[in-house]
Design a protein around this motif. Structure first.
Motif, PDB file in Angstrom:
ATOM      1  N   GLY A  95       2.228   6.504  27.465  1.00  0.00           N
ATOM      2  CA  GLY A  95       3.192   6.986  28.442  1.00  0.00           C
ATOM      3  C   GLY A  95       3.940   5.874  29.154  1.00  0.00           C
ATOM      4  N   ALA A  96       3.250   4.752  29.423  1.00  0.00           N
ATOM      5  CA  ALA A  96       3.884   3.639  30.127  1.00  0.00           C
ATOM      6  C   ALA A  96       4.998   2.996  29.305  1.00  0.00           C
ATOM      7  CB  ALA A  96       2.841   2.581  30.489  1.00  0.00           C
ATOM      8  N   ASP A  97       4.947   3.151  27.971  1.00  0.00           N
ATOM      9  CA  ASP A  97       5.970   2.549  27.106  1.00  0.00           C
ATOM     10  C   ASP A  97       7.152   3.470  26.860  1.00  0.00           C
ATOM     11  OD1 ASP A  97       4.338   0.331  26.840  1.00  0.00           O
ATOM     12  OD2 ASP A  97       3.358   1.099  25.039  1.00  0.00           O
ATOM     13  N   ALA A  98       7.011   4.751  27.212  1.00  0.00           N
ATOM     14  CA  ALA A  98       8.054   5.728  26.909  1.00  0.00           C
ATOM     15  C   ALA A  98       9.196   5.626  27.915  1.00  0.00           C
ATOM     16  CB  ALA A  98       7.470   7.139  26.928  1.00  0.00           C
ATOM     17  N   THR A 294      16.624  -5.597  27.242  1.00  0.00           N
ATOM     18  CA  THR A 294      15.329  -4.928  27.390  1.00  0.00           C
ATOM     19  C   THR A 294      15.413  -3.474  26.965  1.00  0.00           C
ATOM     20  OG1 THR A 294      14.720  -6.387  29.227  1.00  0.00           O
ATOM     21  CG2 THR A 294      13.495  -4.325  29.020  1.00  0.00           C
ATOM     22  N   LEU A 295      16.462  -2.780  27.390  1.00  0.00           N
ATOM     23  CA  LEU A 295      16.622  -1.376  27.021  1.00  0.00           C
ATOM     24  C   LEU A 295      16.857  -1.221  25.521  1.00  0.00           C
ATOM     25  CD1 LEU A 295      18.828  -0.029  29.961  1.00  0.00           C
ATOM     26  CD2 LEU A 295      16.407   0.443  29.532  1.00  0.00           C
ATOM     27  N   LEU A 296      17.615  -2.138  24.929  1.00  0.00           N
ATOM     28  CA  LEU A 296      17.855  -2.072  23.487  1.00  0.00           C
ATOM     29  C   LEU A 296      16.548  -2.265  22.715  1.00  0.00           C
ATOM     30  CD1 LEU A 296      21.184  -4.093  23.153  1.00  0.00           C
ATOM     31  CD2 LEU A 296      20.865  -1.649  22.685  1.00  0.00           C
ATOM     32  N   ALA A 300      14.720   0.540  20.359  1.00  0.00           N
ATOM     33  CA  ALA A 300      14.420   0.265  18.953  1.00  0.00           C
ATOM     34  C   ALA A 300      12.934   0.413  18.661  1.00  0.00           C
ATOM     35  CB  ALA A 300      14.904  -1.134  18.592  1.00  0.00           C
ATOM     36  N   LEU A 301      12.081  -0.116  19.540  1.00  0.00           N
ATOM     37  CA  LEU A 301      10.634  -0.031  19.318  1.00  0.00           C
ATOM     38  C   LEU A 301      10.145   1.408  19.346  1.00  0.00           C
ATOM     39  CD1 LEU A 301       9.316  -3.055  21.430  1.00  0.00           C
ATOM     40  CD2 LEU A 301       9.450  -2.863  18.938  1.00  0.00           C
ATOM     41  N   ARG A 306       8.288   6.358  16.504  1.00  0.00           N
ATOM     42  CA  ARG A 306       8.458   7.762  16.130  1.00  0.00           C
ATOM     43  C   ARG A 306       8.543   7.948  14.627  1.00  0.00           C
ATOM     44  NH1 ARG A 306      12.887  10.390  20.319  1.00  0.00           N
ATOM     45  NH2 ARG A 306      11.438  10.890  22.008  1.00  0.00           N
ATOM     46  N   ARG A 307       9.257   7.038  13.969  1.00  0.00           N
ATOM     47  CA  ARG A 307       9.385   7.157  12.514  1.00  0.00           C
ATOM     48  C   ARG A 307       8.041   6.976  11.837  1.00  0.00           C
ATOM     49  NH1 ARG A 307      14.432   4.435  13.318  1.00  0.00           N
ATOM     50  NH2 ARG A 307      13.448   2.403  12.971  1.00  0.00           N
ATOM     51  N   ARG A 308       7.211   6.047  12.341  1.00  0.00           N
ATOM     52  CA  ARG A 308       5.886   5.848  11.766  1.00  0.00           C
ATOM     53  C   ARG A 308       5.015   7.085  11.953  1.00  0.00           C
ATOM     54  NH1 ARG A 308       6.129   0.540  14.015  1.00  0.00           N
ATOM     55  NH2 ARG A 308       4.797   1.210  15.728  1.00  0.00           N
ATOM     56  N   ILE A 309       5.095   7.699  13.127  1.00  0.00           N
ATOM     57  CA  ILE A 309       4.296   8.903  13.406  1.00  0.00           C
ATOM     58  C   ILE A 309       4.717  10.037  12.478  1.00  0.00           C
ATOM     59  CG2 ILE A 309       3.807  10.675  15.129  1.00  0.00           C
ATOM     60  CD1 ILE A 309       2.352   8.091  15.636  1.00  0.00           C
TER      61      ILE A 309
END
Length: 312
Positions: A95-98, A294-296, A300-301, A306-309
Motif C-alpha cells: 500500500g505504501a508504494d501505491a 519521481t512520479l514517472l 513505470a514501476l 501490475r503486468r507481472r501480477i
C-alpha cells in the motif's frame, strides 16, 4: 484500507457490484437500494486495499459513475476485520508504494489555488524570512520555511506534467509565480516600513551574516538539496505520509531566497538581489525536476508490477 462510498444510478448498480466483486483486494461490499436522493440512485460502499484502489477508481470512472453519480474515497485509520486482512494480503504490492492518481491530482489542484489564504501564508513566510536574514537568525529562517505553502504548486506542476494536464500546469505556475511576485513586493514594502521605523538598516544587509549568507550564494549544492527534497516531498504526498513534508519544507531556501531578494532590492543591493533570485530558481527547478522524475518512476514501476501480477 480505503473506504469507498458510491452513489450509483439504479441501472448501473449490477455493473458496479460485479466490478467490485471481481477486483482483487476489495471487501465489505454493501448495497443500499434507492436510498440516495440527490443524485437519485443506490448507495454502494466497500473497502479496498490501497494498492488496489487506483485500479478500482479508474474502472468506476470508466463506467461513468463520477458523472452520473459520485465516488467518495476516505482513508481508514483502523479496520478490525479478518476479511480486510485477507483483502490486503490478496492485493498486489504494498500500500505504501501505491499511487492514487485521482487523490494526488485533487490534492495538488487544491494546494495550487491562487487564493487569499495561499497569498497570506506565502507573504507572512517571506516577511518572517526577511526578519531572519536581516538579523542573521537561523531559527527565524527555519520557521519561515515551515510556514511557506509553495510546495503545493510545485507538486501540482510535476503531477500535471506526468498526467499531461496542461490546465493544471498553468494553474500551478500562476500560483507559484504570481504568489512569489506578490509576496516579494509586499516584503519590499515591509522592508521600507521597517527601515523607516529604524528596525532595518543598510548596515544589516551589508553585514557578513555567516548564518544566512548562503541564501544569496547559490551553487550546485543548492540544486542537489532541492532535488533530494523534491523526491522526499513527492514520496510523502503519494504515500500519504504528510508528516515528512515539514522536513522537506525546511530543507530548501525558496522563501528565504525570495525574502532576501526583496530586501536587497529595497536597499538597491543588486548583487544580493540577483544571487537570491538564482538561489530561488535553483530550488524551484530542482524540486520540479525531482518531483516529475519521481512520479514517472513510480508510475513505470507500478505498471510493471501490475503486468507481472496479471501474467502470473
Amino acid at each position: 484500507m480505503l473506504h469507498l462510498r458510491l452513489i450509483v444510478p439504479q441501472d448501473r448498480t449490477d455493473d458496479v457490484v460485479h466490478l467490485v466483486r471481481h477486483t482483487v483486494g476489495t471487501t465489505h461490499l454493501v448495497v443500499m437500494p434507492g436510498v440516495a436522493l440527490d443524485p437519485a440512485g443506490d448507495v454502494v460502499t466497500c473497502d479496498v486495499a490501497r494498492e488496489a484502489g487506483d485500479e478500482l477508481i479508474t474502472s468506476l470512472r470508466e463506467l461513468g459513475i463520477d458523472e452520473s453519480g459520485s465516488i467518495t474515497v476516505e482513508e481508514t485509520d483502523l479496520t478490525l476485520s479478518a476479511h480486510a486482512d485477507r483483502a490486503e494480503e490478496e492485493a498486489p504490492g504494498e500500500g505504501a508504494d501505491a499511487v492514487l492518481w485521482e487523490e494526488l491530482a485533487d490534492a495538488t489542484h487544491e494546494e495550487s489555488t491562487f487564493s487569499v489564504t495561499y497569498l497570506a501564508f506565502l507573504s507572512i513566510a517571506t516577511m518572517l524570512a526577511a526578519c531572519g536574514v536581516m538579523l542573521d537568525n537561523a531559527i527565524l529562517i527555519v520557521g519561515a520555511m515551515a510556514v511557506g505553502p509553495e510546495f503545493g504548486p510545485l507538486a501540482g506542476i510535476s503531477t500535471a506534467l506526468v498526467q499531461r494536464v496542461p490546465r493544471l500546469v498553468w494553474r500551478s505556475l500562476w500560483a507559484l509565480v504570481g504568489g512569489f511576485a506578490v509576496a516579494m513586493v509586499l516584503t519590499a514594502g515591509f522592508a521600507w516600513m521597517m527601515n523607516g521605523l529604524g528596525l532595518f538598516t543598510g548596515a544589516m544587509i551589508e553585514a557578513e551574516r555567516p548564518n544566512t549568507a548562503f541564501i544569496w550564494q547559490p551553487d550546485w549544492m543548492s540544486f542537489v538539496v532541492a532535488f533530494l527534497a523534491g523526491i522526499g516531498g513527492t514520496l510523502s504526498l503519494t504515500s500519504a505520509k504528510s508528516g515528512a513534508l515539514i522536513g522537506v519544507a525546511i530543507s530548501v531556501t525558496t522563501v528565504p531566497a525570495a525574502a532576501n531578494a526583496a530586501v536587497a532590492f529595497s536597499y538597491q543591493d543588486l548583487a544580493q538581489t540577483w544571487g537570491s533570485v538564482g538561489q530561488l530558481a535553483a530550488n524551484l527547478g530542482g524540486i520540479v525536476l525531482a518531483g516529475t522524475l519521481t512520479l514517472l518512476v513510480q508510475k513505470a514501476l507500478w505498471a510493471m508490477h501490475r503486468r507481472r501480477i496479471r501474467a502470473a
